[in-house]
Write an enzyme that holds these catalytic residues in place. Structure first.
Site, PDB file in Angstrom:
ATOM      1  N   HIS A  15       0.831  -1.202   0.000  1.00 56.74           N
ATOM      2  CA  HIS A  15       0.000   0.000   0.000  1.00 56.74           C
ATOM      3  C   HIS A  15       0.867   1.255   0.000  1.00 56.74           C
ATOM      4  CE1 HIS A  15      -3.625  -2.304   1.897  1.00 56.74           C
ATOM      5  NE2 HIS A  15      -3.259  -2.776   0.713  1.00 56.74           N
ATOM      6  N   GLU A  50       0.710   3.848   1.873  1.00 65.78           N
ATOM      7  CA  GLU A  50       1.123   4.223   3.228  1.00 65.78           C
ATOM      8  C   GLU A  50       2.333   3.397   3.672  1.00 65.78           C
ATOM      9  OE1 GLU A  50      -3.463   4.419   3.039  1.00 65.78           O
ATOM     10  OE2 GLU A  50      -1.865   3.162   2.228  1.00 65.78           O
ATOM     11  N   CYS A  65      -5.914   0.680   5.811  1.00 61.83           N
ATOM     12  CA  CYS A  65      -6.324  -0.657   6.242  1.00 61.83           C
ATOM     13  C   CYS A  65      -5.755  -0.922   7.635  1.00 61.83           C
ATOM     14  CB  CYS A  65      -5.827  -1.707   5.239  1.00 61.83           C
ATOM     15  SG  CYS A  65      -4.031  -1.971   5.307  1.00 61.83           S
ATOM     16  N   CYS A 100      -1.803  -1.071   7.714  1.00 61.30           N
ATOM     17  CA  CYS A 100      -1.248   0.282   7.600  1.00 61.30           C
ATOM     18  C   CYS A 100      -1.485   1.070   8.888  1.00 61.30           C
ATOM     19  CB  CYS A 100      -1.859   1.020   6.413  1.00 61.30           C
ATOM     20  SG  CYS A 100      -1.306   0.401   4.798  1.00 61.30           S
TER      21      CYS A 100
END
Length: 183
Positions: A95, A97, A123, A126
């Site tokens: 991701h 992040e 999520c 993260c």
């Protein structure tokens, strides 16, 4: 012949340009960062800042040296939500992040006290990383369909979460229930 500046009528006051707020500015930058993403299911970007200065950026993509979705296709896995709903997720990439946090770690940049800007609420994984590195605020453009745990963890950890649009982000092959306004 050089272009002449436009003359204002006598006595008129020039109108100042409307500048974006810092949040608007950094959220707009996430869209530019997302253009580097290598998975067409989630072209997303992340910008992490402190004192209105950019510390690091990240986008959805494979770890360095591994193949990208855009080059070899998706690595799809079925995920079953707590409510029994089956969704498809691409597991080839990390991701935005995570990528931004990894870039900071790789270059020795502390994220303690920083603000993270992203496309949608992070999520769970993260969120745990965000808590772990000491980020104190997250600004997301939209909601994420599976973010309740994130919201709960952020509340317990004292992380401020601001969602700009109260709409759930959707993407290809996500599964039913996507795109609804959060309530």
């Amino acid at each position: 012949m050089p272009r002449q500046p436009e003359l204002q009528p006598p006595g008129s006051i020039p109108q100042p340009m409307t500048r974006p707020s810092w949040d608007e500015y950094f959220l707009e930058l996430t869209d530019t960062v997302a253009k580097r993403a290598t998975c067409d299911r989630g072209r997303s970007g992340c910008v992490i800042v402190k004192d209105n200065r950019i510390l690091t950026t990240g986008y959805v993509g494979s770890p360095p040296g591994l193949p990208h979705c855009d080059d070899v296709g998706h690595l799809m896995k079925q995920v079953i939500d707590d409510d029994g709903q089956v969704r498809s997720h691409c597991m080839r990439t990390i991701h935005a992040e995570q990528n931004a946090i990894c870039q900071a770690a790789r270059h020795g940049i502390s994220l303690v006290g920083a603000t993270l800007y992203c496309k949608m609420e992070p999520c769970r994984v993260c969120a745990m990383m965000i808590i772990g590195v000491g980020i104190v605020r997250v600004v997301a453009r939209r909601r994420y369909h599976a973010a309740q745990e994130t919201r709960d963890m952020f509340a317990k950890a004292g992380i401020r979460l601001d969602v700009v649009e109260d709409v759930t982000e959707t993407y290809e092959n996500q599964g039913p229930g996507a795109g609804k306004t959060a309530g």
